[in-house]
Enzyme design. Sequence first.
Site, PDB file in Angstrom:
ATOM      1  N   LYS A  13      -6.558  26.063  25.671  1.00  0.00           N
ATOM      2  CA  LYS A  13      -5.138  26.261  25.314  1.00  0.00           C
ATOM      3  C   LYS A  13      -4.946  26.178  23.795  1.00  0.00           C
ATOM      4  O   LYS A  13      -4.323  27.046  23.199  1.00  0.00           O
ATOM      5  CB  LYS A  13      -4.246  25.202  26.005  1.00  0.00           C
ATOM      6  CG  LYS A  13      -4.302  25.242  27.532  1.00  0.00           C
ATOM      7  CD  LYS A  13      -3.369  24.233  28.165  1.00  0.00           C
ATOM      8  CE  LYS A  13      -3.708  22.786  27.871  1.00  0.00           C
ATOM      9  NZ  LYS A  13      -5.050  22.336  28.340  1.00  0.00           N
ATOM     10  N   ARG A  88       4.123  19.584  31.705  1.00  0.00           N
ATOM     11  CA  ARG A  88       2.893  19.172  32.349  1.00  0.00           C
ATOM     12  C   ARG A  88       3.150  18.664  33.764  1.00  0.00           C
ATOM     13  O   ARG A  88       2.248  18.167  34.423  1.00  0.00           O
ATOM     14  CB  ARG A  88       2.294  18.050  31.552  1.00  0.00           C
ATOM     15  CG  ARG A  88       0.917  18.380  31.056  1.00  0.00           C
ATOM     16  CD  ARG A  88       0.480  17.206  30.229  1.00  0.00           C
ATOM     17  NE  ARG A  88      -0.902  17.220  29.975  1.00  0.00           N
ATOM     18  CZ  ARG A  88      -1.419  17.748  28.879  1.00  0.00           C
ATOM     19  NH1 ARG A  88      -0.695  18.366  27.999  1.00  0.00           N
ATOM     20  NH2 ARG A  88      -2.715  17.664  28.691  1.00  0.00           N
ATOM     21  N   ARG A 127     -16.663  19.433  22.127  1.00  0.00           N
ATOM     22  CA  ARG A 127     -15.559  19.764  21.218  1.00  0.00           C
ATOM     23  C   ARG A 127     -15.575  18.870  19.974  1.00  0.00           C
ATOM     24  O   ARG A 127     -15.808  17.671  20.057  1.00  0.00           O
ATOM     25  CB  ARG A 127     -14.218  19.585  21.929  1.00  0.00           C
ATOM     26  CG  ARG A 127     -13.047  19.669  20.940  1.00  0.00           C
ATOM     27  CD  ARG A 127     -11.726  19.845  21.589  1.00  0.00           C
ATOM     28  NE  ARG A 127     -11.401  18.801  22.528  1.00  0.00           N
ATOM     29  CZ  ARG A 127     -10.346  18.857  23.350  1.00  0.00           C
ATOM     30  NH1 ARG A 127      -9.567  19.919  23.342  1.00  0.00           N
ATOM     31  NH2 ARG A 127     -10.097  17.870  24.180  1.00  0.00           N
ATOM     32  N   ARG A 160     -12.707  13.600  19.889  1.00  0.00           N
ATOM     33  CA  ARG A 160     -11.525  12.901  20.402  1.00  0.00           C
ATOM     34  C   ARG A 160     -11.918  11.744  21.321  1.00  0.00           C
ATOM     35  O   ARG A 160     -12.869  11.847  22.086  1.00  0.00           O
ATOM     36  CB  ARG A 160     -10.635  13.891  21.178  1.00  0.00           C
ATOM     37  CG  ARG A 160      -9.687  14.620  20.272  1.00  0.00           C
ATOM     38  CD  ARG A 160      -8.939  15.746  20.931  1.00  0.00           C
ATOM     39  NE  ARG A 160      -8.359  15.487  22.247  1.00  0.00           N
ATOM     40  CZ  ARG A 160      -7.618  16.370  22.906  1.00  0.00           C
ATOM     41  NH1 ARG A 160      -7.341  17.555  22.345  1.00  0.00           N
ATOM     42  NH2 ARG A 160      -7.132  16.099  24.088  1.00  0.00           N
ATOM     43  N   ARG A 171      -8.710  13.014  33.515  1.00  0.00           N
ATOM     44  CA  ARG A 171      -7.719  14.006  33.073  1.00  0.00           C
ATOM     45  C   ARG A 171      -7.687  15.187  34.039  1.00  0.00           C
ATOM     46  O   ARG A 171      -6.633  15.762  34.300  1.00  0.00           O
ATOM     47  CB  ARG A 171      -8.049  14.471  31.650  1.00  0.00           C
ATOM     48  CG  ARG A 171      -7.695  13.405  30.608  1.00  0.00           C
ATOM     49  CD  ARG A 171      -8.408  13.626  29.298  1.00  0.00           C
ATOM     50  NE  ARG A 171      -8.059  14.866  28.651  1.00  0.00           N
ATOM     51  CZ  ARG A 171      -8.840  15.467  27.736  1.00  0.00           C
ATOM     52  NH1 ARG A 171      -9.988  14.931  27.387  1.00  0.00           N
ATOM     53  NH2 ARG A 171      -8.442  16.585  27.189  1.00  0.00           N
TER      54      ARG A 171
END
Length: 217
Positions: A13, A88, A127, A160, A171
């Site tokens: 996203k 969300r 990431r 992160r 998540r």
Amino acid sequence: MRLVLVGPPGAGKGTQAQFIASNLSIPKISTGDIFRANVSGGTELGKLAKEYMDRGDLVPDEVTNAMVQDRLAEKDAQEGFLLDGFPRNVPQAQVLKKILDELGAKLDIVLELVVDNDEVVRRLAGRRTCRSCGKVWHVDFDPPKVDGVCDACGGELFQRDDDREETIRHRLEVYEQQTSPLISYYAEEGLLEGVDATGPVEEVTRRAMSALRRFVD
Ligand code: AP5
């Protein structure tokens, strides 16, 4: 153009939001980025959000909704916006509708980035994000020229806190339980377009832009 990007953690996203918002000259509004900026800045909002984010849970709706309402009232969002990470859950979607009704506006489209869980875990585990400009990299799929350094601005890249494997799994569960009902909500509203989010980043951008063509032409 008022557009929402929805999809599981790691679907791409944030990556796609950068390109789509820039192509359409609209602001990209990412609730995750706003929360992270508050965490780095040590604000009260950041302190509150951090405990939820570190667990991989959603920050309470009343906090998130108020933050989005304020952001959407800013001048640059009056002609359009791209929302990344909001809504969300269905209650947040209902609040968004109310906020837009009050502004005399409505959503044009909701793009769902579709990708499977194994790919999501691969993407999130590798990431890296730039501390200075926020650009997102991947150690294997989109590596910077120099390890740990952002090609775009020379900033330091970091991993992160919520990209640990255990938190990623949680998540994904939160997405399944709380966010995926949004898919049928927006399908019933006639706003949903699915985009295959597998394959190279540019290919996914091309598919997303093609889903938006009727608004751009
Ligand atoms: P948020 O920051 O929104 O996290 P998320 O939804 O979990 O999504 P991510 O940012 O992890 O992934 P992404 O889909 O943007 O993928 P990306 O482009 O980085 O939210 C974080 C937290 O904030 C939440 O857990 C919650 O606590 C809180 N929060 C936020 N919004 C909230 C709300 N509305 N209500 C309540 N709480 C809220 O890509 C991932 C990786 O894959 C990158 O390394 C990238 O380089 C790579 N990649 C991307 N595309 C491709 C591709 N096509 N091929 C190969 N690699 C790719």
